[in-house]
Enzyme design. Structure first.
Site, short mmCIF file in Angstrom:
data_model
loop_
_atom_site.label_atom_id
_atom_site.label_comp_id
_atom_site.label_asym_id
_atom_site.label_seq_id
_atom_site.Cartn_x
_atom_site.Cartn_y
_atom_site.Cartn_z
N SER A 1 -0.47 97.72 37.00
CA SER A 1 -0.26 96.52 37.81
C SER A 1 -0.94 95.32 37.13
CB SER A 1 -0.87 96.72 39.20
OG SER A 1 -2.28 96.79 39.09
N ASP B 1 4.06 97.49 36.90
CA ASP B 1 4.28 97.61 38.33
C ASP B 1 4.18 96.22 38.98
OD1 ASP B 1 4.59 98.99 40.75
OD2 ASP B 1 2.43 99.29 41.02
N GLU C 1 13.70 94.60 42.94
CA GLU C 1 13.40 95.00 44.31
C GLU C 1 14.14 94.13 45.32
OE1 GLU C 1 9.35 95.94 45.37
OE2 GLU C 1 9.70 95.62 47.50
N HIS D 1 2.61 99.98 51.25
CA HIS D 1 1.50 100.14 50.32
C HIS D 1 0.19 100.43 51.05
CE1 HIS D 1 4.26 97.75 47.63
NE2 HIS D 1 3.91 98.74 46.83
N GLY D 2 -0.69 101.17 50.39
CA GLY D 2 -2.02 101.39 50.92
C GLY D 2 -2.17 102.72 51.66
N GLY E 1 5.08 102.51 47.70
CA GLY E 1 4.30 102.82 48.90
C GLY E 1 4.51 104.23 49.38
N ALA E 2 4.56 105.17 48.43
CA ALA E 2 4.98 106.53 48.78
C ALA E 2 3.85 107.56 48.73
CB ALA E 2 6.13 106.94 47.88
N ASP F 1 -0.15 105.53 44.08
CA ASP F 1 -1.42 104.94 43.68
C ASP F 1 -2.53 105.32 44.68
OD1 ASP F 1 -3.46 103.50 42.61
OD2 ASP F 1 -2.57 101.53 42.85
P1 13P Z 1 0.88 103.68 47.53
O1 13P Z 1 -0.07 102.64 48.01
O2 13P Z 1 1.58 104.35 48.68
O3 13P Z 1 0.28 104.67 46.60
O4 13P Z 1 2.04 102.91 46.71
C1 13P Z 1 1.86 102.60 45.36
C2 13P Z 1 2.93 101.70 44.83
O5 13P Z 1 3.96 101.47 45.42
C3 13P Z 1 2.69 101.09 43.53
O6 13P Z 1 3.67 100.17 43.19
O1 G3H Z 2 1.62 98.51 44.75
C1 G3H Z 2 0.53 98.25 44.30
C2 G3H Z 2 -0.26 99.28 43.57
O2 G3H Z 2 -0.92 100.14 44.46
C3 G3H Z 2 -1.19 98.62 42.63
O3 G3H Z 2 -2.31 98.14 43.28
O4 G3H Z 2 -2.30 95.82 42.44
O5 G3H Z 2 -4.36 96.81 43.49
O6 G3H Z 2 -3.60 97.56 41.23
P1 G3H Z 2 -3.21 96.99 42.58
ZN ZN Z 3 4.52 99.14 44.90
#
Ligand code: 13P
Ligand code: G3H
Ligand code: ZN
Length: 311
Positions: free
Chosen positions: A50, A82, A134, A180-181, A214-215, A258
């Site tokens: 990212s 990403d 996206e 996400h998260g 976000g999976a 992530d």
């Molecule tokens: P998570 O927060 O569900 O792991 O999603 C990660 C993601 O989509 C990174 O682009």
């Molecule tokens: O979708 C986001 C990913 O979890 C990356 O997170 O931007 O904090 O590195 P970050």
């Molecule tokens: Zn993402």
């Protein structure tokens, strides 16, 4: 083997009814844990970076860590940006050795998203790099952007054909209820994904790879370890694994993970310090943390993604 694009991986995944794991990397232990798991399971890999990761670890350190992963294995590995926010970061990654980039124009109007995405696709394709676009907006936190559940919006199936045709993107991230998260649903809320939207998109885009962001599943084992060792992640909840398996059998070819990596790493560190508060050598507490990453990724490859043995 040099870095590959996701083209061949996605073709095989689509035909084989499985998905490739796209794992976010920020440091050496994360890269090593993921790579060791993929090596033992003989799985293709997408390692993704990212803007925040590039800021934290620097582009050159991350690309060299991924280069080391290639030298250490004989796996097909793609290096992916990403959530690229604009043309410049995509160009910088394309010029800097990435084989795949995401241009995330999902916050823009449909027209502006098309325009921006097409600009990135034209440049990327001229350099042999593939692009993920996206449509639709996920809830949750990514980098410094926090999208509330109210502002999130599902992908509209009637927009996907025009978007893919006008931009030339190689894959499409969609919003069907993932976020996400580590807090993806409200306490008491039943986790749900809009498989009806996925099916509709699949029928409008035959043989086209779909991406789920976000999976993470927010696996209870690691959350429990964190909570038992001084952390506080009450109400953390993720996407049920059976739903992800279902999506992987359909048009979903890339599943982004992530938060689960972060949880596994943190669980290893917290557990270690409870047992050994006297330790201060990073190798002591990062060894079990890396082992949890490896354990988690092996589980994902075999039981969620189904891409073990597919390298
Ligand atoms: P998570 O927060 O569900 O792991 O999603 C990660 C993601 O989509 C990174 O682009
Ligand atoms: O979708 C986001 C990913 O979890 C990356 O997170 O931007 O904090 O590195 P970050
Ligand atoms: Zn993402």
């Amino acid at each position: 083997m040099p870095l590959v694009t996701t083209k061949e991986m996605f073709k095989k995944a689509y035909e084989g009814g499985y998905a490739i794991g796209a794992f976010n990397v920020n440091n050496m232990e994360i890269v090593q844990g993921i790579t060791e798991a993929a090596k033992e399971e003989n799985a293709p890999l997408i390692l993704q970076v990212s803007a925040g990761a590039r800021k934290y670890a620097k582009h050159t350190y991350l690309t060299h860590l991924v280069q080391a992963a290639l030298e250490d294995t004989d796996l097909p590995i793609a290096l992916h940006l990403d959530h690229g926010a604009d043309f410049d970061i995509c160009k910088s990654c394309i010029d800097g050795g990435f084989t795949s980039v995401m241009i995330d124009g999902s916050h823009h109007s449909f027209k502006d998203n098309i325009e921006l995405t097409k600009r990135v696709v034209d440049y990327a394709h001229s350099k042999g790099v593939v692009v993920e676009g996206e449509l639709g907006q996920l809830a949750g936190i990514e980098d410094d952007v926090n999208v509330s559940a109210e502002d999130a919006s599902y992908t509209q199936p009637d927009q996907v054909e025009e978007f893919v045709k006008s931009t030339g993107v190689d894959s499409l991230a969609i919003a069907i209820g993932t976020s996400h998260g580590a807090f993806k649903f409200k306490p008491g809320q039943k986790p749900q994904l809009r498989f009806d939207i996925l099916k509709e998109i699949e029928s409008r885009l035959p043989n086209f790879p779909i991406v789920l962001h976000g999976a993470s599943s927010v696996i209870p084992k690691y959350v429990d370890i964190i909570n038992k060792n001084g952390g506080n992640l009450a109400d953390a909840i993720g996407i049920p694994e059976d739903m992800l398996r279902e999506a992987a059998k359909m048009a979903v070819c890339k599943i982004n993970i992530d938060s689960d990596l972060r949880l596994a790493l943190t669980a290893g560190i917290r557990e270690h310090f409870t047992a050994h508060p006297e330790h201060f050598d990073p190798r002591q507490y990062l060894t079990p943390a890396r082992a949890y990453i490896k354990e988690l990724v092996k589980h994902k490859l075999v039981h969620v993604l189904g891409c073990n043995g597919k390298a």
